[in-house]
Design an enzyme around this catalytic site. Structure first.
Site, PDB file in Angstrom:
ATOM      1  CB  CYS A 312      -0.875   0.292   1.209  1.00  0.00           C
ATOM      2  SG  CYS A 312      -0.433   0.028   2.984  1.00  0.00           S
ATOM      3  CG  HIS A 851      -4.104   0.606   4.973  1.00  0.00           C
ATOM      4  ND1 HIS A 851      -3.559  -0.206   4.037  1.00  0.00           N
ATOM      5  CD2 HIS A 851      -5.182   1.344   4.170  1.00  0.00           C
ATOM      6  CE1 HIS A 851      -4.506  -0.061   2.512  1.00  0.00           C
ATOM      7  NE2 HIS A 851      -5.073   0.692   2.983  1.00  0.00           N
TER       8      HIS A 851
END
EC number: 3.4.19.12
Length: 910
Positions: A312, A851
């Site tokens: 990510c 994230h």
């Protein structure tokens, strides 16, 4: 010496151990050093459970005396090596499989083969988990242990059976094909093995190829397909292009849409991320067989990027660059003539080709794209991004921009340029000259679009020599002002008894030293020239440690600790001095009746002062204590009874409300004709377990630290207010109700001002003064001189020190429209410095387990979108500002770039 272990006696007989734990530690240490001195590819390492290894470390770290005395029962010899807590429960001990998501140093440790052999000789156990040392990198070669081999899922096209194959990522395609044929009993001339990523035929694997699995786009948990001559394969998807190979092209395509596929992923060490480590990807591959060309009227730039396993961070940075107008414009056209394959600082053009190919897929696809080819090239040239670890999107961005520039640098032969001295010439003349020098050696779309120039001024603190340079920059890494300073509350105790203890809250550099704290504290409490401050931490009513080295880092002091400063009169130079620590005890039983001091209840804050090293009498110590406690004397207190007898009277004292101190009593303390002390005092040891009563005529020879205990009975508490000794504030108390609002948040401008503020260089970054001919800790000042069309701000949310790693979630208020930087640019050339935001790389969560996502604006329709790996959704502009913003991308308003992009959009619409 043979030390039997009962477990081994039963199963293995007696094992020979080294004589002592120290000997075990020495042997292992020497073997580790020998292994590190002989690193080479293919060396074997073994994975050991951290739980077992920690118990072994605890055992060997104990001293010889502790071992012989038998006191350290906790650190007994560990039992057999047991790795079952780190392997899959269903796995066979003959073929143990590590559990996913394990973290090195937390769940397991790696030891060289010789260390493993020695530990097994001593302790037995297992099962053994063997791994190889591999070498990675194209220019810079680095070694790492491949903890997680590549796991491939083989589908047999004859009966659709599935088998797991585990091989190192540097295994060749030829070796893979041989293994598949051996496992399935198929002759190699009849076998056809496909890269079956996403259940699609992405390329036929060449059985004679020596290319590695990593270079061939094969990644963790992906499928491969076996077809055999004569068997039906109609149930399997075929490549729309009929290609048998999906390799990165050697030249970028000259069309608006490139067809390519190929190489990608590596594996290696695990990650600490709490997100799925190896997700099953359902989006479209980056190979040619599934590329969807957009129809007329369909929007480009709305394709997501599949997460290939903790990628990510990469996807977030790529989406921001994929929505940078001049970058998109450049890579969607023919840039093949700009490829510089001979640049020793570049990647032979391969990184630029892989990036351009990926951008074309993103802008020509309806579905999410799996960036396998790009990830493989990235891992090849930057092994630090190899594997499935979570990384930093800004670090990737920095490498990628630099790598793209070198791959696209139009300067094939960099000229040698001898820099001239500024010779007090005007800044604009020197800056322009240096910029031209820079452009003569560096000419690419990245430099033209993303690089600016700042002015750096260094001033020697000794001779005043000024040095001015003008340097290029690719992005601005700006600190958050809240991370530059730190608020600390310290309680000052006055050793001369002139005032009550007083807490002071001071602001110090976040990564400053004890000298900074003492300086700030001295200013706050008006420290005189003949006075000094002694810092100490108080824990459990005792001195836990002193901070006497002025260079000690303040990061060693945590917010929840209790720090005090003792205000001392400086002693004459040359006189010996020792510390006298005065502890306080309130008793359930008499000190002398206590069992080794265990019934003594300490309370309050110890008092510390310096005394001469000459022998002290009990009367001397009593006088020191009386002086310390005199500000705590209760107003209108009556005569005080000590131990049942009258020892003298303490006169009433009057509080000075303005100063917080007490006025001198009308009558001085009576020394007591019977020679008794004002307090019951006991000489004690470091652990506070042994007590020796002191009398007035007692003689004490001060050591480095002399500790005494004052016994507080009812009489002392009536005479003195001990609450001043008890309620120490923490260094920093966080108020849960004082939550920051957006109005209180810091602004991007304050971050920029902190970046541009003058500050001294760090001790590890000294400047060689050409005038002094010495390295000096010069003062440095930065100024912006030339700004690029694309301006990137990196908010330094992550702080690292020797003692602490932290992420700052402070909300930064940044403008979306009309970011005006005119007042910060020293070069007044009439150019516009007005910018607008078009992309943001976000980071949610903490260190290791966070994230990344991205916000990006489609310029042609003026709308914002949220890119969360493969998922793309529209988002309101009001949602763009939040405390997750990490890297901000701005473009100049009214620039040539903006005009060209607008014209390009209009021509496409026509």
């Amino acid at each position: 010496m043979t030390i039997p272990n009962s477990d081994f006696m039963i199963e293995n007989g007696v094992c020979d151990f080294p004589t002592t734990p120290e000997e075990e530690k020495r042997i292992v240490s020497e073997l580790v050093t020998e292994s590190e001195d002989n690193l080479k590819e293919g060396n074997l390492y073994f994975v050991i459970s951290k739980r077992w290894y920690a118990s072994w470390q605890k055992y060997v770290e104990q001293s010889k005396d502790e071992c012989l005395s038998g006191e350290s029962l906790e650190a007994s010899r560990p039992g057999a090596i047991d790795n079952h807590d780190i392997i899959e429960s269903e796995s066979d001990d003959n073929d143990p499989q590590l559990r996913r998501l394990l973290v090195e140093g937390v769940d397991y440790v790696l030891v060289p083969q010789e260390v493993w052999k020695r530990l097994v000789e001593w302790y037995s156990g297992g099962p053994p988990i063997e791994r190889k040392l591999i070498c990675q990198g194209f220019y810079s070669r680095s070694y790492s242990v491949e903890v997680y081999p590549l796991c491939l899922m083989l589908t047999d096209g004859r009966d659709e059976s599935r088998t797991t194959i585990r091989l190192g990522k540097q295994t060749s395609i030829r070796e893979l094909c041989e293994k598949v044929c051996t496992m399935t009993g198929v002759a190699q001339e009849k076998a056809h093995i496909w890269d079956y990523f996403h259940k699609r035929k992405n390329g036929l694997l060449d059985p004679s190829s020596n290319k590695s699995l990593e270079e061939s786009s094969l990644q963790m948990d992906q499928d491969i397909l076996l077809e055999v001559d004569g068997s039906s394969s109609s149930q399997y998807a075929m490549s729309s292009a009929g290609n048998e190979l999906a390799l990165v092209p050697l030249e970028p395509s000259r069309s608006r849409v490139t067809i390519a596929g190929g190489p990608t992923l590596s594996n290696g060490h695990s990650t600490t991320s709490k997100f799925s480590l190896f997700p099953r990807i359902t989006s479209e591959d980056d190979g040619c067989n599934s590329l969807s060309i957009l129809g007329k009227g369909e929007k480009g730039g709305l394709a997501g990027l599949s997460n290939l396993g903790n990628t990510c961070f990469m996807n977030s940075a790529l989406q921001c660059l994929a929505h940078t107008p001049p970058i998109v414009e450049y890579f969607l056209q023919d840039y093949s003539d700009d490829i510089n394959r001979d640049n020793p600082l570049g990647m032979c053009g391969e990184l630029a080709i892989a990036f351009g190919d990926l951008l074309k897929k993103l802008w020509s696809s309806r579905n999410a794209v799996a960036p396998r080819s790009f990830k493989t090239k990235l891992a090849r040239f930057a092994p630090q991004f190899s594997g499935y670890n979570q990384h930093d999107s800004q670090e990737l961005l920095a490498f990628l921009l630099d790598g793209l520039h070198e791959d696209l640098n139009k300067v094939k032969r960099k000229p040698y340029i001898e820099l001239k001295d500024s010779d007090s010439r005007p800044d604009d003349e020197v800056a322009e000259e240096l910029w031209n020098y820079h452009k003569a050696r560096n000419d690419s779309v990245i430099v033209n679009v993303c690089q600016g120039q700042y002015k750096s001024t260094l001033v020697c603190p000794v001779c005043g020599k000024i040095s001015i340079t003008f340097d290029p920059f690719m992005y601005l890494s700006v600190p958050l002002p809240s991370t530059l300073t730190r608020s600390m509350t310290i309680t000052v105790f006055y050793c001369d008894g002139s005032r009550l203890p007083m807490p002071y809250t001071v602001t110090v550099p976040k990564h400053g030293s004890c000298r900074d704290l003492i300086t700030a504290l001295g200013t706050a409490c008006c420290l005189a020239d003949d006075e000094s401050l002694l810092l100490a931490e108080v824990y459990d009513h005792k001195i836990f440690r002193y901070f006497e080295n002025p260079l000690d880092s303040l990061s060693a002091i945590k917010d929840d600790e209790h720090i005090v400063a003792y205000r001392l009169n400086q002693m004459p130079k040359g006189s010996g001095k020792a510390k006298l620590e005065i502890l306080h005890g309130g008793l359930e039983r008499d000190v002398l009746e206590s069992v080794r001091g265990r019934d003594v209840k300490h309370f309050g804050t110890p008092l510390v002062t310096y005394v001469n090293t000459d022998p002290l009498s009990g009367t001397d110590i009593d006088a020191v204590i009386s002086g310390f406690l005199s500000p705590l004397h209760r107003v209108h207190a009556s005569s005080k009874i000590h131990n049942g007898s009258d020892n003298g009277h303490l006169a009433d004292a009057t509080a000075d409300e303005t100063s917080g101190s007490l006025s001198s009593p009308d009558t001085e303390i009576d020394d007591a004709s019977d020679g008794q002390l004002s307090f019951r005092i006991f000489l004690t040891d470091e652990r506070g377990l042994n007590f020796k009563p002191l009398q007035s005529e007692s003689s004490v020879s001060p050591g480095t630290i002399t500790r005494v205990l004052v016994e507080w009975n009812e009489g002392e508490h009536e005479t003195y207010d001990s609450s001043y000794l008890s309620d120490l504030p923490e260094v920093h108390k966080t108020s849960f109700s004082a939550k920051k609002t957006r109005q209180e948040a810091i602004s991007l401008f304050s971050c920029l001002e902190a970046f541009l503020a003058e500050e001294p260089l760090g001790p590890d970054d000294m400047w060689f003064c050409p005038s002094c001919k010495e390295h000096r800790q010069a003062n440095k000042k930065l100024d912006l001189w030339k700004l690029p069309d694309i301006l990137v701000f990196h908010l330094k949310r992550f702080t690292y020190s020797r003692y602490l790693k932290n992420k700052i979630d402070t909300f930064v208020n940044f403008p979306i429209q009309d970011l005006d930087l005119s007042k910060y640019v020293k070069n007044k050339n009439g150019q516009s410095y007005l910018y607008e935001l078009y992309a943001v790389s976000n980071h949610y969560g903490g260190l290791g387990g966070g994230h990344y996502t991205a916000y990006a604006k489609l310029i042609d329709d003026n709308k914002w979108y949220h890119f969360d790996d493969s998922h793309v959704s529209s988002v309101n502009e009001s949602e763009i500002k939040n405390s997750a913003a990490y890297v901000l991308f701005y473009r100049r308003v009214g620039s040539k770039t903006e005009t060209q992009t607008a014209e390009m959009s209009r021509s496409d619409m026509d």
